[in-house]
Design a protein around this motif. Structure first.
Motif, PDB file in Angstrom:
ATOM      1  N   HIS A  26       0.809  -1.130  -0.146  1.00  9.70           N
ATOM      2  CA  HIS A  26       0.197  -0.051  -0.061  1.00  9.70           C
ATOM      3  C   HIS A  26       0.644   1.256   0.089  1.00  9.70           C
ATOM      4  O   HIS A  26       0.416   2.468  -0.245  1.00  9.70           O
ATOM      5  CB  HIS A  26      -0.911   0.226   1.245  1.00  9.70           C
ATOM      6  N   TYR A  27       2.240   1.169   0.233  1.00 12.79           N
ATOM      7  CA  TYR A  27       2.767   2.120   0.338  1.00 12.79           C
ATOM      8  C   TYR A  27       4.168   2.225  -0.542  1.00 12.79           C
ATOM      9  O   TYR A  27       4.599   1.121  -0.935  1.00 12.79           O
ATOM     10  CB  TYR A  27       3.469   2.745   1.656  1.00 12.79           C
ATOM     11  N   ARG A  28       4.748   3.219  -0.869  1.00 14.94           N
ATOM     12  CA  ARG A  28       5.913   3.422  -1.571  1.00 14.94           C
ATOM     13  C   ARG A  28       7.246   2.854  -0.612  1.00 14.94           C
ATOM     14  O   ARG A  28       7.383   3.665   0.196  1.00 14.94           O
ATOM     15  CB  ARG A  28       6.531   4.608  -2.395  1.00 14.94           C
ATOM     16  N   VAL A  29       7.684   1.634  -0.870  1.00 13.54           N
ATOM     17  CA  VAL A  29       8.753   1.165   0.096  1.00 13.54           C
ATOM     18  C   VAL A  29      10.049   0.725  -0.791  1.00 13.54           C
ATOM     19  O   VAL A  29       9.968   0.122  -1.582  1.00 13.54           O
ATOM     20  CB  VAL A  29       8.322  -0.051   0.971  1.00 13.54           C
ATOM     21  N   ASP A  30      11.134   1.154   0.064  1.00 12.63           N
ATOM     22  CA  ASP A  30      12.656   0.882  -0.569  1.00 12.63           C
ATOM     23  C   ASP A  30      12.854  -0.613   0.000  1.00 12.63           C
ATOM     24  O   ASP A  30      13.061  -0.938   1.091  1.00 12.63           O
ATOM     25  CB  ASP A  30      13.686   1.590  -0.280  1.00 12.63           C
ATOM     26  N   ASP A  31      12.639  -1.420  -0.709  1.00 11.23           N
ATOM     27  CA  ASP A  31      12.793  -3.000  -0.247  1.00 11.23           C
ATOM     28  C   ASP A  31      14.232  -3.268   0.099  1.00 11.23           C
ATOM     29  O   ASP A  31      14.409  -4.244   0.942  1.00 11.23           O
ATOM     30  CB  ASP A  31      12.280  -4.106  -1.138  1.00 11.23           C
ATOM     31  N   SER A  32      15.139  -2.669  -0.194  1.00 10.74           N
ATOM     32  CA  SER A  32      16.556  -2.665   0.353  1.00 10.74           C
ATOM     33  C   SER A  32      16.903  -2.118   1.603  1.00 10.74           C
ATOM     34  O   SER A  32      17.967  -2.073   2.092  1.00 10.74           O
ATOM     35  CB  SER A  32      17.462  -2.134  -0.782  1.00 10.74           C
ATOM     36  N   ARG A  33      15.755  -1.435   2.108  1.00 14.69           N
ATOM     37  CA  ARG A  33      16.008  -0.746   3.508  1.00 14.69           C
ATOM     38  C   ARG A  33      14.931  -1.068   4.271  1.00 14.69           C
ATOM     39  O   ARG A  33      14.511  -0.063   5.148  1.00 14.69           O
ATOM     40  CB  ARG A  33      16.170   0.640   3.078  1.00 14.69           C
ATOM     41  N   LEU A  34      14.676  -2.080   4.498  1.00 15.00           N
ATOM     42  CA  LEU A  34      13.691  -2.626   5.456  1.00 15.00           C
ATOM     43  C   LEU A  34      14.394  -3.099   6.745  1.00 15.00           C
ATOM     44  O   LEU A  34      15.292  -3.940   6.907  1.00 15.00           O
ATOM     45  CB  LEU A  34      12.787  -3.564   4.972  1.00 15.00           C
ATOM     46  N   TYR A  35      14.007  -2.497   7.818  1.00 10.50           N
ATOM     47  CA  TYR A  35      14.770  -2.677   9.239  1.00 10.50           C
ATOM     48  C   TYR A  35      13.733  -3.148  10.190  1.00 10.50           C
ATOM     49  O   TYR A  35      12.454  -2.728   9.985  1.00 10.50           O
ATOM     50  CB  TYR A  35      15.362  -1.291   9.611  1.00 10.50           C
ATOM     51  N   LEU A  36      14.303  -3.996  11.013  1.00 12.00           N
ATOM     52  CA  LEU A  36      13.358  -4.508  12.365  1.00 12.00           C
ATOM     53  C   LEU A  36      13.966  -4.365  13.552  1.00 12.00           C
ATOM     54  O   LEU A  36      15.316  -4.799  13.759  1.00 12.00           O
ATOM     55  CB  LEU A  36      13.360  -6.095  11.754  1.00 12.00           C
ATOM     56  N   THR A  37      13.410  -3.834  14.448  1.00 14.80           N
ATOM     57  CA  THR A  37      13.697  -3.816  15.966  1.00 14.80           C
ATOM     58  C   THR A  37      12.761  -4.121  16.614  1.00 14.80           C
ATOM     59  O   THR A  37      11.495  -3.919  16.339  1.00 14.80           O
ATOM     60  CB  THR A  37      14.285  -2.169  16.177  1.00 14.80           C
ATOM     61  N   GLY A  38      12.765  -4.243  17.983  1.00 12.98           N
ATOM     62  CA  GLY A  38      12.062  -4.577  18.928  1.00 12.98           C
ATOM     63  C   GLY A  38      12.408  -4.859  20.424  1.00 12.98           C
ATOM     64  O   GLY A  38      13.845  -4.680  20.530  1.00 12.98           O
ATOM     65  N   ILE A  39      11.650  -4.381  21.333  1.00 12.00           N
ATOM     66  CA  ILE A  39      12.264  -4.162  22.836  1.00 12.00           C
ATOM     67  C   ILE A  39      11.541  -5.471  23.703  1.00 12.00           C
ATOM     68  O   ILE A  39      10.293  -5.577  23.297  1.00 12.00           O
ATOM     69  CB  ILE A  39      11.882  -3.061  23.438  1.00 12.00           C
TER      70      ILE A  39
ATOM     71  N   ALA B   2      21.392  -6.267  -0.480  1.00 13.70           N
ATOM     72  CA  ALA B   2      21.749  -6.415  -1.756  1.00 13.70           C
ATOM     73  C   ALA B   2      20.433  -6.905  -2.598  1.00 13.70           C
ATOM     74  O   ALA B   2      19.616  -7.816  -2.138  1.00 13.70           O
ATOM     75  CB  ALA B   2      22.775  -7.437  -2.007  1.00 13.70           C
ATOM     76  N   PRO B   3      20.153  -6.436  -3.980  1.00 15.30           N
ATOM     77  CA  PRO B   3      19.183  -6.811  -4.701  1.00 15.30           C
ATOM     78  C   PRO B   3      19.046  -8.185  -4.996  1.00 15.30           C
ATOM     79  O   PRO B   3      19.903  -8.835  -4.907  1.00 15.30           O
ATOM     80  CB  PRO B   3      19.530  -5.871  -6.010  1.00 15.30           C
TER      81      PRO B   3
END
Length: 139
Positions: free
Chosen positions: A20-33, A138-139
């Motif tokens: 649904h949104y323009r997303v740069d798939d090469s820059r998906l990050y995950l964080t959690g506490i 990397a692509p």
């Protein structure tokens, strides 16, 4: 209530956002506490090719360590308070041990004298954000 993070739910949310949104798939990050830190590790081992980097905070990998070989090249920077009474720092140290066994790309920062709230220091740390946003898949 007996609940925990569902890696498939996290992946579903990421897929929905990507659709649904323009997303740069090469820059998906995950964080959690805390529980989200556990969820970060679980999601990484279930979906090792989705994220460019991850920052688990005061969590632990559980039996996911058995799949660490598939995330060994993923940049991960884990954080944990040495005086954490809720989630023992040994869980993050276990991740360090297992990542070293597979030649993983893991940085680890522990905070002496800090309890469970190790996320405030981490999220206020500009060096962490600079490192995270410098990571690209990397692509």
């Amino acid at each position: 209530l007996n609940s925990r993070w569902d890696p498939h739910g996290v992946k579903g949310l990421v897929d929905d956002i990507r659709q649904h949104y323009r997303v740069d798939d090469s820059r998906l990050y995950l964080t959690g506490i805390s529980m989200g830190g556990f969820g970060t590790w679980e999601t990484l081992v279930e979906y090792p090719k989705v994220f460019a980097a991850a920052v688990p905070i005061c969590g632990g990998p559980g039996i996911g360590v058995l799949k660490f070989d598939q995330i060994r090249t993923l940049p991960i920077w884990a954080f944990h308070g040495e005086a954490d009474q809720v989630v023992p720092v040994e869980l993050s140290k276990m991740a360090v041990t297992w990542m070293k066994k597979v030649g993983g790309n893991l940085r680890f920062t522990s905070y002496p004298g800090v309890g469970h709230d190790s996320w405030t220091q981490t999220y206020e740390n500009q060096a962490m954000w600079d490192w995270l946003f410098a990571q690209r898949k990397a692509p």
